[in-house]
Design an enzyme around this catalytic site. Structure first.
Site, PDB file in Angstrom:
ATOM      1  N   TYR A   1      -7.492   3.924  38.475  1.00 48.64           N
ATOM      2  CA  TYR A   1      -7.178   3.147  37.280  1.00 48.64           C
ATOM      3  C   TYR A   1      -5.748   2.613  37.234  1.00 48.64           C
ATOM      4  O   TYR A   1      -4.849   3.184  37.856  1.00 48.64           O
ATOM      5  CB  TYR A   1      -7.444   4.035  36.034  1.00 48.64           C
ATOM      6  CG  TYR A   1      -8.845   4.571  36.059  1.00 48.64           C
ATOM      7  CD1 TYR A   1      -9.919   3.747  35.749  1.00 48.64           C
ATOM      8  CD2 TYR A   1      -9.116   5.871  36.495  1.00 48.64           C
ATOM      9  CE1 TYR A   1     -11.222   4.208  35.839  1.00 48.64           C
ATOM     10  CE2 TYR A   1     -10.412   6.340  36.584  1.00 48.64           C
ATOM     11  CZ  TYR A   1     -11.456   5.492  36.257  1.00 48.64           C
ATOM     12  OH  TYR A   1     -12.744   5.934  36.362  1.00 48.64           O
TER      13      TYR A   1
ATOM     14  N   HIS B   1     -12.173  13.318  39.297  1.00 45.81           N
ATOM     15  CA  HIS B   1     -13.016  14.027  38.322  1.00 45.81           C
ATOM     16  C   HIS B   1     -14.242  14.628  39.011  1.00 45.81           C
ATOM     17  O   HIS B   1     -14.808  14.021  39.921  1.00 45.81           O
ATOM     18  CB  HIS B   1     -13.465  13.067  37.212  1.00 45.81           C
ATOM     19  CG  HIS B   1     -12.331  12.411  36.500  1.00 45.81           C
ATOM     20  ND1 HIS B   1     -11.848  11.156  36.843  1.00 45.81           N
ATOM     21  CD2 HIS B   1     -11.560  12.844  35.464  1.00 45.81           C
ATOM     22  CE1 HIS B   1     -10.838  10.844  36.048  1.00 45.81           C
ATOM     23  NE2 HIS B   1     -10.635  11.843  35.202  1.00 45.81           N
TER      24      HIS B   1
ATOM     25  N   ASP C   1     -13.455  11.609  44.139  1.00 45.60           N
ATOM     26  CA  ASP C   1     -12.861  11.144  42.880  1.00 45.60           C
ATOM     27  C   ASP C   1     -12.100  12.319  42.249  1.00 45.60           C
ATOM     28  O   ASP C   1     -12.468  13.482  42.429  1.00 45.60           O
ATOM     29  CB  ASP C   1     -13.984  10.662  41.955  1.00 45.60           C
ATOM     30  CG  ASP C   1     -13.479  10.051  40.657  1.00 45.60           C
ATOM     31  OD1 ASP C   1     -13.483   8.808  40.564  1.00 45.60           O
ATOM     32  OD2 ASP C   1     -13.102  10.808  39.725  1.00 45.60           O
TER      33      ASP C   1
ATOM     34  N   HIS D   1     -20.583  10.250  37.177  1.00 43.83           N
ATOM     35  CA  HIS D   1     -20.773  11.071  35.960  1.00 43.83           C
ATOM     36  C   HIS D   1     -22.147  10.874  35.334  1.00 43.83           C
ATOM     37  O   HIS D   1     -22.479  11.564  34.360  1.00 43.83           O
ATOM     38  CB  HIS D   1     -19.700  10.759  34.920  1.00 43.83           C
ATOM     39  CG  HIS D   1     -18.321  11.113  35.356  1.00 43.83           C
ATOM     40  ND1 HIS D   1     -17.975  12.372  35.797  1.00 43.83           N
ATOM     41  CD2 HIS D   1     -17.188  10.366  35.444  1.00 43.83           C
ATOM     42  CE1 HIS D   1     -16.694  12.395  36.121  1.00 43.83           C
ATOM     43  NE2 HIS D   1     -16.190  11.182  35.925  1.00 43.83           N
TER      44      HIS D   1
ATOM     45  N   ASP E   1      -8.435   7.864  41.944  1.00 39.59           N
ATOM     46  CA  ASP E   1      -7.663   8.405  40.811  1.00 39.59           C
ATOM     47  C   ASP E   1      -6.972   9.721  41.164  1.00 39.59           C
ATOM     48  O   ASP E   1      -6.320  10.329  40.307  1.00 39.59           O
ATOM     49  CB  ASP E   1      -8.513   8.536  39.534  1.00 39.59           C
ATOM     50  CG  ASP E   1      -9.935   8.989  39.768  1.00 39.59           C
ATOM     51  OD1 ASP E   1     -10.265   9.420  40.892  1.00 39.59           O
ATOM     52  OD2 ASP E   1     -10.732   8.933  38.806  1.00 39.59           O
TER      53      ASP E   1
END
Ligand code: SP5
Ligand code: ZN
Length: 341
Positions: free
Chosen positions: A323, A197, A195, A159, A284
């Site tokens: 996570y 995201h 990922d 990110h 994730d």
């Protein structure tokens, strides 16, 4: 499979994350790397080394040097201003505002932030540097002619944009590693971001470049963080036109749908002519991840590794998200097993 790990990740140990209206204990915490390291060793990956020394030369080619300077001084500036808590962005340059960098430290933090989920703390910069060095050491392992490396990066990086932190990321480890592969090895490389995201930072770094193909499989940003980038019509600009590909997917996406996107991404990486893959690996996408909404199982992560390896290219794995649940370690180890199968 060479594994690169630094104890210095522990220097990043924030106490706060602004999450759903509350300051909670961060999801991105030291136990993640500990669990992942233990599971990887347990799975038989015993070649674990510390990262080699690296300065900021490579990072300065993908990040704004002034942004890296900011990361280096922000904590001392925050403390000097007399603030007691962790440094959280709360005011941002948005539509129709100036992009001038404020001298005020609160303004400066907002200028360089893309989200308020990431509190800056003492030691965060040092941990981010160590994480970047893990990725660079892995890139050098590939540049020396080896097929696989796993950089156990923490904090994560995907990110982090040219001049932006957020989403638990400060320095874009995968992006810096891709630059290193370009500088000392491959003419063209790909960053494959799996990922949950969208890899908004990585997309930002290379959006106008034709030498690095970026592709991301992720929760549709109309429903999921980072919300403001990651749509299917973002294809790159200028020299980079055609060198970015996004696969936004809906709530509940299972392996059958997700893996079809992976196959398409891998075919495009091959067609692009990439000589190496940097795999931004977040686990994730797991069905029990606490902040995400895909439905991959632990077995699916073995298949993921197998399919990526089937592209026949060297692969540098850089750790991103994943996570909360103990399975994060197993899921990472399963990807590595699949790669070497
Ligand atoms: C590297 C990485 O995976 N970063 C992710 C950062 C996400 N931070 C914002 C999380 C917002 C999640 N909202 C989920 C609501 C569940 N109640
Ligand atoms: Zn993530």
């Amino acid at each position: 499979m060479r594994v690169i790990y630094s104890e210095d990740h522990k220097l990043r140990d924030a106490k706060t994350e602004l999450h759903d209206g509350q300051l909670v204990t961060p999801f991105e915490a030291p136990f993640r790397a500990e669990w992942i390291l233990a599971a990887v060793k347990e799975a038989g990956f015993a070649d674990v080394i510390a990262p080699h020394a690296h300065g900021l030369e490579t990072a300065q080619k993908v990040h704004d040097p002034a942004y890296l300077d900011f990361l280096g001084v922000v904590w001392e500036r925050w403390v000097a201003a007399g603030y007691k808590g962790e440094a959280i962005a709360n005011s941002f340059p948005v539509r129709r505002t100036s992009q001038r960098v404020p001298d005020n430290i609160v303004g400066m933090i907002g200028h360089y932030a893309n989200a308020a989920d990431t509190s800056i703390t003492k030691g965060s910069y040092e941990a981010a540097l160590a994480s970047m060095r893990c990725a660079l050491t892995g890139a050098d392992w590939l540049n020396a002619g080896n097929r696989f490396a796993f950089a156990l990066c923490r904090p994560p990086g995907h990110h982090a944009g040219i001049d932006l932190f957020g989403g638990y990321c400060f320095i874009n480890n995968a992006g810096v590693a891709a630059q290193r592969l370009r500088d000392h090895g491959a003419a063209k490389v790909a960053v494959l971001d799996v990922d949950f995201h969208h890899g908004n930072g990585t997309q930002d770094l290379f959006y106008r470049r034709g030498d690095v193909f970026t592709t991301s499989l992720h929760g549709d940003p109309i429903h999921a963080f980072p919300y403001f980038l990651g749509h299917a019509d973002e294809e790159g600009e200028g020299d980079g036109l055609g060198a970015n590909r996004n696969y936004p997917m809906p709530r509940g996406t299972p392996w059958e749908v997700w893996s079809a996107a992976l196959d398409d991404a891998l075919a495009r990486i091959k067609a692009f002519g990439a000589e190496a893959i940097v795999l931004s690996l977040g686990v994730d996408t797991f069905e029990r991840d606490p902040i995400s909404f895909f439905r991959l199982t632990s077995q699916d992560f073995i298949r993921m590794g197998e399919r990526v390896a089937a592209a026949g290219l060297p692969v540098l794995v850089c750790m991103e998200g994943g996570y909360g649940v103990p399975e994060i370690g197993l899921n990472v180890a399963n990807v590595l097993k699949g790669l070497e199968a």
